[in-house]
Design an enzyme around this catalytic site. Sequence first.
Site, PDB file in Angstrom:
ATOM      1  N   ASN A   1       0.854  -1.190   0.000  1.00 46.25           N
ATOM      2  CA  ASN A   1       0.000   0.000   0.000  1.00 46.25           C
ATOM      3  C   ASN A   1       0.892   1.242   0.000  1.00 46.25           C
ATOM      4  O   ASN A   1       1.468   1.601   1.021  1.00 46.25           O
ATOM      5  CB  ASN A   1      -0.914  -0.018   1.228  1.00 46.25           C
ATOM      6  CG  ASN A   1      -1.803   1.203   1.306  1.00 46.25           C
ATOM      7  OD1 ASN A   1      -1.986   1.921   0.322  1.00 46.25           O
ATOM      8  ND2 ASN A   1      -2.367   1.450   2.479  1.00 46.25           N
TER       9      ASN A   1
ATOM     10  N   LYS B   1       0.025   4.292  -0.331  1.00 45.39           N
ATOM     11  CA  LYS B   1      -0.641   5.456   0.264  1.00 45.39           C
ATOM     12  C   LYS B   1      -0.423   6.688  -0.635  1.00 45.39           C
ATOM     13  O   LYS B   1      -0.446   6.571  -1.862  1.00 45.39           O
ATOM     14  CB  LYS B   1      -0.161   5.670   1.700  1.00 45.39           C
ATOM     15  CG  LYS B   1      -0.316   4.403   2.550  1.00 45.39           C
ATOM     16  CD  LYS B   1       0.011   4.603   3.997  1.00 45.39           C
ATOM     17  CE  LYS B   1      -0.132   3.292   4.760  1.00 45.39           C
ATOM     18  NZ  LYS B   1       0.108   3.453   6.207  1.00 45.39           N
TER      19      LYS B   1
ATOM     20  N   HIS C   1      -9.356   0.766   5.489  1.00 39.48           N
ATOM     21  CA  HIS C   1      -8.056   1.061   6.084  1.00 39.48           C
ATOM     22  C   HIS C   1      -8.234   2.041   7.237  1.00 39.48           C
ATOM     23  O   HIS C   1      -9.067   2.945   7.183  1.00 39.48           O
ATOM     24  CB  HIS C   1      -7.105   1.642   5.032  1.00 39.48           C
ATOM     25  CG  HIS C   1      -5.680   1.665   5.472  1.00 39.48           C
ATOM     26  ND1 HIS C   1      -5.192   2.638   6.318  1.00 39.48           N
ATOM     27  CD2 HIS C   1      -4.644   0.835   5.212  1.00 39.48           C
ATOM     28  CE1 HIS C   1      -3.913   2.414   6.546  1.00 39.48           C
ATOM     29  NE2 HIS C   1      -3.554   1.318   5.891  1.00 39.48           N
TER      30      HIS C   1
ATOM     31  N   GLU D   1      -6.649   4.533   8.177  1.00 42.17           N
ATOM     32  CA  GLU D   1      -6.501   5.949   7.836  1.00 42.17           C
ATOM     33  C   GLU D   1      -7.760   6.485   7.168  1.00 42.17           C
ATOM     34  O   GLU D   1      -8.105   7.658   7.332  1.00 42.17           O
ATOM     35  CB  GLU D   1      -5.270   6.127   6.945  1.00 42.17           C
ATOM     36  CG  GLU D   1      -3.980   5.882   7.715  1.00 42.17           C
ATOM     37  CD  GLU D   1      -2.787   5.552   6.850  1.00 42.17           C
ATOM     38  OE1 GLU D   1      -1.704   5.325   7.425  1.00 42.17           O
ATOM     39  OE2 GLU D   1      -2.924   5.506   5.613  1.00 42.17           O
TER      40      GLU D   1
ATOM     41  N   GLU E   1      -4.714  -4.840  10.989  1.00 40.87           N
ATOM     42  CA  GLU E   1      -3.727  -3.786  11.167  1.00 40.87           C
ATOM     43  C   GLU E   1      -3.891  -3.162  12.548  1.00 40.87           C
ATOM     44  O   GLU E   1      -4.808  -2.370  12.766  1.00 40.87           O
ATOM     45  CB  GLU E   1      -3.845  -2.731  10.076  1.00 40.87           C
ATOM     46  CG  GLU E   1      -5.268  -2.353   9.683  1.00 40.87           C
ATOM     47  CD  GLU E   1      -5.303  -1.107   8.814  1.00 40.87           C
ATOM     48  OE1 GLU E   1      -4.316  -0.831   8.132  1.00 40.87           O
ATOM     49  OE2 GLU E   1      -6.327  -0.410   8.861  1.00 40.87           O
TER      50      GLU E   1
ATOM     51  N   GLY F   1       2.967   3.147  11.125  1.00 36.62           N
ATOM     52  CA  GLY F   1       3.755   4.368  11.014  1.00 36.62           C
ATOM     53  C   GLY F   1       4.339   4.852  12.328  1.00 36.62           C
ATOM     54  O   GLY F   1       4.832   5.973  12.412  1.00 36.62           O
TER      55      GLY F   1
ATOM     56  N   SER G   1       3.842  -2.071  10.334  1.00 30.23           N
ATOM     57  CA  SER G   1       5.298  -1.963  10.441  1.00 30.23           C
ATOM     58  C   SER G   1       6.012  -3.296  10.220  1.00 30.23           C
ATOM     59  O   SER G   1       6.951  -3.640  10.940  1.00 30.23           O
ATOM     60  CB  SER G   1       5.705  -1.361  11.799  1.00 30.23           C
ATOM     61  OG  SER G   1       5.222  -0.048  11.916  1.00 30.23           O
TER      62      SER G   1
END
Length: 258
Positions: free
Chosen positions: A9, A11, A96, A98, A168, A174, A214
């Site tokens: 991904n 992003k 996701h 985000e 996730e 991140g 990660s």
Amino acid sequence: MRKYILAGNWKMNTDITTGIQLSQEIVDQYPTTLENQRTILCPPYTHLFPIEKETKNTPVEVAAQNCHSEKSGAYTGEISVEMLQSLGLKTVILGHSERRSYFGETDEVLKNKVNHALSEGMEIIFCIGESEDQRENEDFLAILKSQMEQAIFQLNEEQFSNIILAYEPVWAIGTGKTASPEQAEEVHAFLRACLEEKYSKETAQNTSILYGGSCKPANANEIFSKPNVDGGLIGGAALKSTDFIALINALTTQKTTR
């Protein structure tokens, strides 16, 4: 037999030139993998057309990072399933963390997106995960189950065969933090048990469940060695071809030894 999958991904990273170069490097370095192994690149919308052309007739697939829940209409800035399919794409990421946190996508919004994408013949990488506060202060496993119940458990067993789950841990995206291999396996085994309870043992065993949080070359072998971890939804390490190829090799190696 379920698939082992590594999905990168990207992003909102890379411009068109560096994105094409990255995809070329991955195709050029692509190693020998298992018959039931897949590799998917998820670049920004602007890159989809040239990278789909670049990877055509190679083992590397291309998927989108998101799509809208409507077929067409006055939705400025949005992308429809039909638009993605016109490029030859068959897979899209939905849910996701985000998208949930930055753009307010609720379970109900995601349910509508899932229903529409599946009705149009798409495959979905569906993301679920808990925040750091939820992990520390709540029954985070119940939260994960609720996310599935609210957005994808309305699907029948045939529809669910087009779902790839991605766990996730939001606290590990991140941040440099990573769930231990044991923590990842605990969650993946729980999710598979939920699928068996909801659908059947066959569906539970055939559903690919990816780890996202990660994952990098330094920890990939340990994570991918776990029996219920079927690959990864990769962020930062997908932006460097040597790292991404190392992850592909780690997945191949660990699943060969199963």
